[in-house]
Design an enzyme around this catalytic site. Structure first.
Site, PDB file in Angstrom:
ATOM      1  N   ASP A  45       0.820  -1.207   0.000  1.00 62.52           N
ATOM      2  CA  ASP A  45       0.000   0.000   0.000  1.00 62.52           C
ATOM      3  C   ASP A  45       0.854   1.256   0.000  1.00 62.52           C
ATOM      4  O   ASP A  45       0.350   2.357  -0.162  1.00 62.52           O
ATOM      5  CB  ASP A  45      -0.928   0.016   1.229  1.00 62.52           C
ATOM      6  CG  ASP A  45      -2.325  -0.429   0.862  1.00 62.52           C
ATOM      7  OD1 ASP A  45      -2.544  -0.723  -0.329  1.00 62.52           O
ATOM      8  OD2 ASP A  45      -3.185  -0.477   1.756  1.00 62.52           O
ATOM      9  N   ASP A  75      -9.775  -8.568  11.275  1.00 67.18           N
ATOM     10  CA  ASP A  75      -9.545 -10.002  11.426  1.00 67.18           C
ATOM     11  C   ASP A  75     -10.640 -10.683  12.250  1.00 67.18           C
ATOM     12  O   ASP A  75     -11.277 -11.630  11.794  1.00 67.18           O
ATOM     13  CB  ASP A  75      -8.161 -10.266  12.035  1.00 67.18           C
ATOM     14  CG  ASP A  75      -7.775  -9.226  13.071  1.00 67.18           C
ATOM     15  OD1 ASP A  75      -8.689  -8.562  13.582  1.00 67.18           O
ATOM     16  OD2 ASP A  75      -6.585  -9.099  13.366  1.00 67.18           O
TER      17      ASP A  75
END
Lengths: 240, 881
Positions: free
Chosen positions: B331, B475
């Site tokens: 990123d 997550d």
């Protein structure tokens, strides 16, 4: 009895030092070990502490019974029979190999034969459970010789256990590690272990001794122990 | 001679002999000129001496003797003698000498008495230990006896009878059980009955703590649940002061905090009652049937040096090469990463925006990759080669499994370990979760996804629309959604990857804030208690995980609660002193013993309080905000791989605990004051409050100690190891060695005998991976008797790869981490926390800012001065003649 034949695929691969160290390693695990020198160079004695000027060996006697007085024992308890000067032309190495079986404690003793490079495996009286080690170095010549030998063995149909054993392996050399990886991945009959190159092996000979005694801290010691262990497992496979 | 003197001398001449007059004048001059005594004093003193000499014979010897005696009885009186402080000293010492027996006995006798006392102490200790041992053994025997099945035929017939499977009977049995517990919990006891009841339970729990086996644990849990529930019941029914509104308000606050603690305790017991300890399943022999796996390594701002080893190790994972694809998901869009990926031949993916941080990054990657399974490694987590071998079996065995999680293991010390210097000595904060809780969750099919070191099934992910992006802890939320969709999650407690821990306390706190906020967000947006697809056990496990992050307010309540009584005299627990004592102390002991047994290897007693106290203040606000408005707040990346070049104290992060500590310490001082001058009827409660406050001071001291950031010397972390290798010296000797530690640019090793190597010698390091041996050119950087330190210099990419394969990615590289720790011993652990706390106070003083220094100096001087006023026992050997 377990018979191990050790022969260089060509001269100068370090066969005799392999035999001497292997004998010593086996002896360390309380095996009975006989080393028979079949090589006219007759230099096994130099590895096992025999005096330089001792020239006699089995080739100086007419038969095995009389030659047996040339059996020597080194400090570790390895019993060995030097080749000698070859003065008696009647004696042949085949007789010696056959006669070894008559030795009184031969049932679970190890017999290591130091074979000269020029006599091919086929000429030895080999039983199916015998192990024949062909010592190689990691170089191109051995590479070509090995493939020739493989073809030859295939044609002649070997019945014994034949292995190629790498000696003096130096992983710093790109060629050597490439060759070894190649052999490991595609060569049949390739022993799953190798002896590292180690100055200690050469130095030990200068002391008329073996590396296992002179340099127990060295990798050579471990390598020969591994080799001995591997051979023991091979031999046990035979028995069972 | 001056006129007045002459007049006086003449006057004196009338009264005294000439000798005495001369003596008076001699003394006067001495006192006046040398001792600077006032004129009048200097004149009167000689007469006083003369007067005394009428009674005592004052020759030189006598004078010396008296001086010696005074010195002996008043050892701490300073010169000049006549000062206010000395007056205090003399008065106190005189009282002391008059009231106490100070006769010095001979040294031999003292040591004899000491030995005698010591022997007595040892003897009583031995008796205590013997009783303890006997008790435990008796219980063990009783336990085993109850467990062994009697072989009597009648017993067999009863135990095998059909009736046990009867549903109604089962229900009846459980009803009776619940009824019994309810009775034990709710029946009000007199003080004496409570004492007997609670001590019985405590004795049982205490004796069972060393008995092995699951049943003993469950019994202890049952007892702890009974005691703590009874305690809470008592608190709700008996201890609220309805007459005092302040005390009532504060009391209800404390009671709510206690209820929270009780709930977390019960849920924790439930969660960890029977950890599953799942074992890896073997894979099919035929590798052609193995599925394809993509490995994602998401990164944002971490340096290449962190990502490199991870990528290389990921490439070295044992899996058919045509079925393994590795992708760096950058990123940060950095060209050097693209170049590196091209060089070593892994995929490099970027995207046009950076929406939804890590989750968005991985979702984008899922669109362009095709693997049936997706393994995820944070860019600093270096996987072992066996990672997929250990995990993939679960998927192939059960098509409903959507996740296999492995523990996060950190090879560097986290801020707690580094700043408290207890790395590898005390289980760190993570261990409880990865060692015990996840295994417990697995039992209830509620394993959480932890964002890294895990494999996921792509089809399951696609079914729920990719990684969840609504919260900052994508997550846990992703796993929750997959479970709602009917998939199973699994956990294998074998460390198969290791990474860098956060490198400063502030970063660590930042990471926990993110987790806390994320959990609170999930609680609001996708509450696991409601909605479809989960069973009750899973809901409870998720509930506990979220509750854990709401610990901020209760923890602060506990840290301040005793002060309510000390400062405001508010009876927050409105009960007689004995009752409070009989309810609180045994309950706490019971819970501590039980937790110590369950968590023993993964969390030492009292450390949980320290960890929680450090975080309490910081997670308080974000969780509250997230609970109210879940969409506020942004994703912050945890920084890793940094360096602390100096020792310093993080004043900003420790401010809340320093304030808490200060009000506690002041409260303690005020409490001491009240003990002496306050209402005597309150002393019992006051003492309990002060004991509690001093416990809080200890915990806060330890929390303060964490903020002293220790210097980080090495930029690359040394990892402890123990595997064979060899070195080849320049002279051709090949020596076998043992690798004791390694880092990404060096190894430490040990030879069997002393070696003769010197610094800067060039040696070849030989390491094996399977049958292949690699050789690395290294230089010796330090030597000691049998140890050698080697540095690797200028390795090309190929060699770097080989080095990582031989070290970090070894299958056994991280296996020993949980075996390093012994079982918890609460008393030992407490002393550990206590010393840490002392170090915290020392740190505070040592690192105090310059403006505060004069104050510290002043305070220490005052303390020193006050201490010097106290009476002292005469020590010097003195023989009265």
């Amino acid at each position: 009895m377990k018979k191990i034949f050790v022969k260089g695929i060509k001269g100068g691969t370090g066969t005799t030092s392999v035999v001497a160290n292997l004998a010593c390693a086996l002896r360390k695990s309380h095996e009975t070990v006989y080393v028979i020198d079949l090589d006219p160079k007759s230099d096994i004695g130099l590895h096992l502490g025999l005096a330089w000027d001792h020239l006699l060996g089995w080739s100086d006697y007419a038969d095995f019974a009389s030659a047996s007085e040339q059996f020597h024992q080194d400090n570790d308890g390895v019993t060995f029979l030097p080749y000698g000067s070859g003065s008696n032309t009647k004696s042949s190495f085949k007789d010696i190999i056959n006669h070894c079986q008559q030795l009184h404690d031969s049932d679970d003793a190890w017999f290591l034969f130091d074979c000269p490079a020029h006599i091919n495996a086929l000429e030895y009286p080999l039983d199916p459970e015998d192990i024949f080690l062909e010592v190689i170095n990691c170089d191109a010549i051995c590479h070509s010789l090995m493939y020739k030998q493989l073809n030859f063995l295939k044609q002649s149909g070997s019945s014994w256990q034949h292995y190629f054993l790498t000696n003096r392996f130096n992983s710093a050399s790109e060629l050597e590690s490439d060759l070894l990886q190649l052999w490991q991945s595609e060569l049949p009959l390739f022993a799953p272990l190798y002896i590292n190159k180690d100055e200690a092996i050469m130095e030990a000979t200068a002391f008329r001794n073996v590396a296992i005694n002179c340099a127990p801290y060295s990798v050579a010691n471990d390598d020969f122990e591994t080799l001995a262990g591997w051979l023991v497992s091979r031999a046990n496979n035979n028995e069972s | 001679m001056k006129l007045p003197e002459r007049i006086i001398k003449t006057c004196l001449g009338f009264l005294f002999t000439k000798k005495i007059t001369r003596f008076v004048f001699f003394k006067f001059h001495g006192y006046f000129n040398q001792h600077k005594i006032s004129l009048l004093g200097a004149f009167i003193l000689p007469f006083l001496v003369l007067f005394l000499s009428l009674f005592i014979k004052l020759d030189k010897n006598r004078k010396n003797l008296i001086k010696q005696k005074l010195k002996y009885f008043y050892p701490h009186v300073t010169r000049p003698v006549v000062t206010p402080s000395n007056c205090v000293r003399i008065v106190l010492q005189s009282i002391y000498l008059a009231l106490f027996n100070t006769t010095t006995t001979s040294q031999a006798q003292i040591s004899y008495e000491q030995r005698k006392t010591w022997r007595k102490i040892k003897h009583s200790l031995r008796i205590l230990r013997l009783v303890d041992k006997k008790l435990v053994r008796a219980f063990k025997r009783l336990w085993l006896f109850a467990k062994t099945n009697p072989s009597a035929e009648s017993y067999q017939r009863i135990s095998k009878a059909e009736i046990w499977n009867n549903r109604i009977l089962k229900i009846a049995f459980f009803t009776i059980l619940i009824f019994a517990v309810a009775v034990f919990v709710t029946v009000p006891f007199s003080i004496e009955a409570q004492a007997v009841f609670i001590s019985l339970l405590l004795i049982v729990a205490y004796s069972l703590r060393r008995v092995e086996g699951q049943m003993a644990t469950i019994t202890m849990i049952t007892l702890a649940v009974t005691t703590s529930t009874r305690y809470l019941w008592w608190r709700y029914t008996d201890t609220l002061n309805w007459d005092d509104p302040v005390a009532l308000a504060l009391g209800i606050g404390l009671l709510l905090a206690e209820s929270y603690a009780w709930l977390v305790l019960i849920l924790g017991f439930f969660q960890t009652i029977n950890p599953l300890k799942r074992k890896p399943l073997p894979l099919n022999e035929d590798t052609s049937t193995w599925p394809t796996v993509d490995i994602y390594i998401p990164t944002y701002n971490e340096p290449l040096s962190v990502v490199k080893p991870t990528t290389i190790a990921a490439q070295s994972i044992d899996w058919p090469a045509d079925k393994l694809n590795i992708y760096i998901l950058d990123d940060g869009k950095r060209p050097e990463f693209a170049e590196f990926a091209r060089q070593i031949g892994v995929g490099y993916l970027t995207r046009s925006d950076n929406n939804h941080a890590k989750a968005g990054n991985m979702n984008q990657a899922m669109k362009v990759t095709q693997g049936e399974y997706i393994a995820i490694f944070d860019c600093d987590h270096i996987p072992a080669r066996s990672f997929l071998q250990m995990t993939m079996g679960q998927f192939l065995n059960d098509s409903k499994v959507c996740l296999v999680q492995t523990p996060h293991h950190f090879f560097s010390a986290d801020p707690f370990e580094r700043n408290l210097k207890n790395h590898r000595k005390i289980p760190n904060e993570n261990m409880l979760f990865y060692g015990l809780i996840q295994d417990g969750n697995d039992m209830w099919d509620a394993t959480f996804f932890c964002g890294s070191c895990a494999v996921l099934r792509r089809s399951a992910l696609e079914e729920i629309g990719g990684f969840a992006v609504e919260t900052v802890t994508e997550d846990a939320h992703t796993a929750l959604r997959m479970q709602r969709a009917g998939y199973k999650t699994t956990y294998i407690n074998i460390p198969q990857a290791a990474g860098l821990a956060t490198d400063s306390l502030s970063a660590h706190v930042g990471q926990r804030i993110r987790w806390a906020r994320g959990m609170a967000q999930i609680f609001r947006l996708d509450n696991p208690l409601f909605g479809k697809g989960l069973n009750i056990a899973q809901r409870l496990c998720y509930l506990n995980a979220m509750l854990h992050f709401l610990s901020g307010i209760p923890r602060i309540v506990f840290l301040t609660a005793p002060l309510a009584l000390i400062y405001f005299n508010a009876q927050i627990i409105y009960a007689p002193f004995v009752a409070i004592f009989l309810y609180i102390v045994p309950t706490l002991l019971q819970v501590k013993i039980t937790n110590s047994r369950i968590q023993g290897k993964y969390r030492y007693s009292f450390w949980g309080e320290v960890y929680e106290s450090v975080l309490a203040w910081y997670i308080l606000k974000p969780t509250t905000v997230a609970l109210i408005n879940p969409n506020k707040g942004k994703f912050n990346v945890t920084e890793k791989g940094g360096l602390n070049d100096t020792d310093h104290y993080d004043w900003t992060i420790s401010r809340p605990y320093i304030i808490l500590l200060l009000i506690n310490v002041i409260g303690m001082t005020y409490g001491v004051f009240r003990l002496f001058f306050g209402d005597t009827s309150q002393i019992g409660v006051l003492i309990i409050s002060m004991l509690w406050a001093s416990y809080n001071v200890i915990i806060l001291g330890a929390a303060v100690a964490v903020a002293a950031e220790a210097k980080q010397v090495r930029s690359s972390h040394r990892i402890k190891a123990n595997f064979p290798a060899a070195i080849r010296l320049a002279n051709g000797h090949t020596i076998k060695v043992k690798i004791t530690d390694y880092s990404d640019n060096g190894v430490g090793l040990e030879t069997e005998h002393s070696h003769l190597c010197r610094v800067n010698d060039k040696v070849e390091l030989l390491m094996s991976r399977g049958f292949k041996q690699y050789s690395f050119a290294t230089y010796i950087c330090n030597t000691r008797d049998k140890q050698l330190g080697l540095t690797l210099r200028d390795l090309d990419l190929e060699k770097q790869k080989a080095f990582i394969q031989c070290t970090f990615s070894r299958a056994d590289a991280w296996l020993d981490w949980q075996e390093n720790f012994k079982h918890d011993k609460p008393s030992y652990s407490f002393s550990n926390v206590f010393y840490t706390s002392l170090r915290g106070f020392k740190n505070l003083i040592f690192h105090a800012p310059n403006e505060l220094r004069p104050v510290i100096v002043f305070v220490s001087q005052v303390l020193y001065f006050v201490a010097s006023l106290l009476p002292k026992k005469p020590t010097k050997a003195f023989k009265p003649s």
